[in-house]
Design a protein around this motif. Structure first.
Motif, mmCIF file in Angstrom:
data_model
loop_
_atom_site.group_PDB
_atom_site.id
_atom_site.type_symbol
_atom_site.label_atom_id
_atom_site.label_comp_id
_atom_site.label_asym_id
_atom_site.label_seq_id
_atom_site.Cartn_x
_atom_site.Cartn_y
_atom_site.Cartn_z
ATOM 1 N N VAL A 107 0.841 -1.207 0.000
ATOM 2 C CA VAL A 107 0.000 0.000 0.000
ATOM 3 C C VAL A 107 0.868 1.246 0.000
ATOM 4 O O VAL A 107 0.687 2.165 -0.822
ATOM 5 N N TRP A 108 1.831 1.295 0.909
ATOM 6 C CA TRP A 108 2.681 2.486 1.007
ATOM 7 C C TRP A 108 3.565 2.652 -0.209
ATOM 8 O O TRP A 108 3.873 3.794 -0.606
ATOM 9 N N ALA A 109 3.984 1.556 -0.817
ATOM 10 C CA ALA A 109 4.775 1.656 -2.043
ATOM 11 C C ALA A 109 3.963 2.300 -3.157
ATOM 12 O O ALA A 109 4.447 3.174 -3.890
ATOM 13 N N CYS A 110 2.711 1.892 -3.292
ATOM 14 C CA CYS A 110 1.843 2.469 -4.328
ATOM 15 C C CYS A 110 1.608 3.955 -4.105
ATOM 16 O O CYS A 110 1.703 4.769 -5.041
ATOM 17 N N PHE A 111 1.314 4.332 -2.878
ATOM 18 C CA PHE A 111 1.080 5.744 -2.605
ATOM 19 C C PHE A 111 2.372 6.558 -2.689
ATOM 20 O O PHE A 111 2.345 7.752 -2.982
ATOM 21 N N GLY A 112 3.501 5.905 -2.444
ATOM 22 C CA GLY A 112 4.774 6.588 -2.644
ATOM 23 C C GLY A 112 4.996 6.908 -4.113
ATOM 24 O O GLY A 112 5.447 8.014 -4.469
ATOM 25 N N VAL A 113 4.687 5.949 -4.980
ATOM 26 C CA VAL A 113 4.802 6.189 -6.422
ATOM 27 C C VAL A 113 3.828 7.282 -6.849
ATOM 28 O O VAL A 113 4.163 8.161 -7.661
ATOM 29 N N HIS A 114 2.618 7.235 -6.315
ATOM 30 C CA HIS A 114 1.609 8.261 -6.578
ATOM 31 C C HIS A 114 2.166 9.658 -6.274
ATOM 32 O O HIS A 114 2.027 10.601 -7.075
#
Length: 329
Positions: A194-201
């Motif tokens: 989850v945090w990886a995806c929002f980091g990319v976002h």
């Protein structure tokens, strides 16, 4: 809470005073970047629902992905109300109509919040280090002390004792069975995703406003700053979805690598994107929930743990689902 209010006031003042610059940076984000950032946020949002579903399954109720999504994403709109438990209450009521005991759903929701907070705090440590170095100088190596503390809290035996203590304090019955190592490891991996995806976002938006020569710390600040800001926002219970506190801390974290107006533009746009994704996910969940009579009944759903057995020959789907919930529990 006082710190969050001070940060919020300072950021609002800075944005208002420099709105011309902030709006200029907003215009630098192209449609392809905006769509890619939205897609990353959508995947991260879906993974949060998956993490909750995994926890609910480990506690004894394995819902199919469709009803689980309906329950979770409709309930998630509760986070936009002051207080952190509205989501859990809504999810517990809806899941009860699917035969899931309210206590089980509530525990799954609280565990999901706990896993999100712990993993988000760990992922956000590099951004915290950048912030401390920027404002106080030196090498803030001591932030690494949080790592062993978080890891100890994620040890199944320690976590199970903490859950038992919490339920005992709330005068609630203990879990039907303790969480296994797998029941801890899988949600941790999911929430790290989850945090990886929002980091990319966040990184996609930050690079769009950073210009042709981005600061060397930009990648770290963007990839980990979102997790830090949301984790701190989760602790500001009075603020709906950490509104203001999250944007303030994200602005400060990104401002270590881009101008403050650019950082504010990213924080504002990120909030807008994530809110739109939440609303769309909830709309899809609501459509499923209405079609399966999970939300349109004015009567509160009976708890499957205390509901009487259905009479012989009953064709009421609610009776059937309640009986199934009791057999699973």
């Amino acid at each position: 809470m006082t710190v969050a209010v001070v940060v919020l006031a300072a950021v609002v003042y800075a944005i208002a005073r420099n709105w011309a610059d902030v709006s200029g940076y907003l215009g630098q984000v192209s449609w392809p970047v905006l769509l890619a950032s939205t897609l990353a946020a959508a995947v991260g949002t879906w993974l949060t629902g998956l993490g909750w579903k995994v926890l609910l399954r480990e506690l004894g109720s394995d819902l199919h992905v469709a009803p689980a999504s309906g329950v979770y994403f409709v309930g998630q709109l509760g986070k936009y109300l002051p207080g952190s438990l509205w989501s859990v209450l809504v999810q517990a009521d809806m899941a009860a109509r699917l035969g899931v005991p309210r206590r089980r759903t509530a525990v799954a929701g609280l565990l999901a919040l706990g896993f999100a907070l712990l993993t988000g705090g760990l992922v956000g440590l590099p951004a915290a280090a950048l912030l401390l170095r920027e404002h106080w100088g030196g090498s803030p190596w001591w932030v690494l002390l949080a790592v062993p503390v978080a890891l100890v809290l994620l040890v199944p035996r320690v976590l199970n004792r903490a859950i038992a203590l919490g339920l005992r304090t709330l005068r609630r019955e203990p879990l039907e069975h303790e969480l296994s190592p797998r029941a801890v490891l899988v949600p941790v991996v999911v929430f790290l995703g989850v945090w990886a995806c929002f980091g990319v976002h966040t990184l996609l938006l930050a690079r769009a406003v950073a210009g042709d020569a981005p600061h060397p710390d930009l990648t770290v600040a963007a990839l980990t700053g979102y997790a830090l800001s949301v984790s701190v926002g989760m602790l500001t219970i009075i603020l709906p979805a950490g509104l203001g506190a999250r944007e303030g801390l994200m602005t400060l974290a990104l401002a270590t690598a881009v101008p403050a107006p650019a950082a504010a533009a990213v924080a504002i746009l990120s909030r807008f994107i994530v809110t739109v994704v939440d609303v769309l996910a909830a709309a899809l969940g609501w459509a499923y929930a209405r079609s399966h009579h999970l939300v349109d009944d004015a009567r509160p759903a009976a708890d499957p743990e205390v509901e009487a057995e259905p009479e012989a020959g009953s064709d009421d789907p609610a009776d059937v689902s309640g009986a199934r919930g009791r057999r699973r529990g």
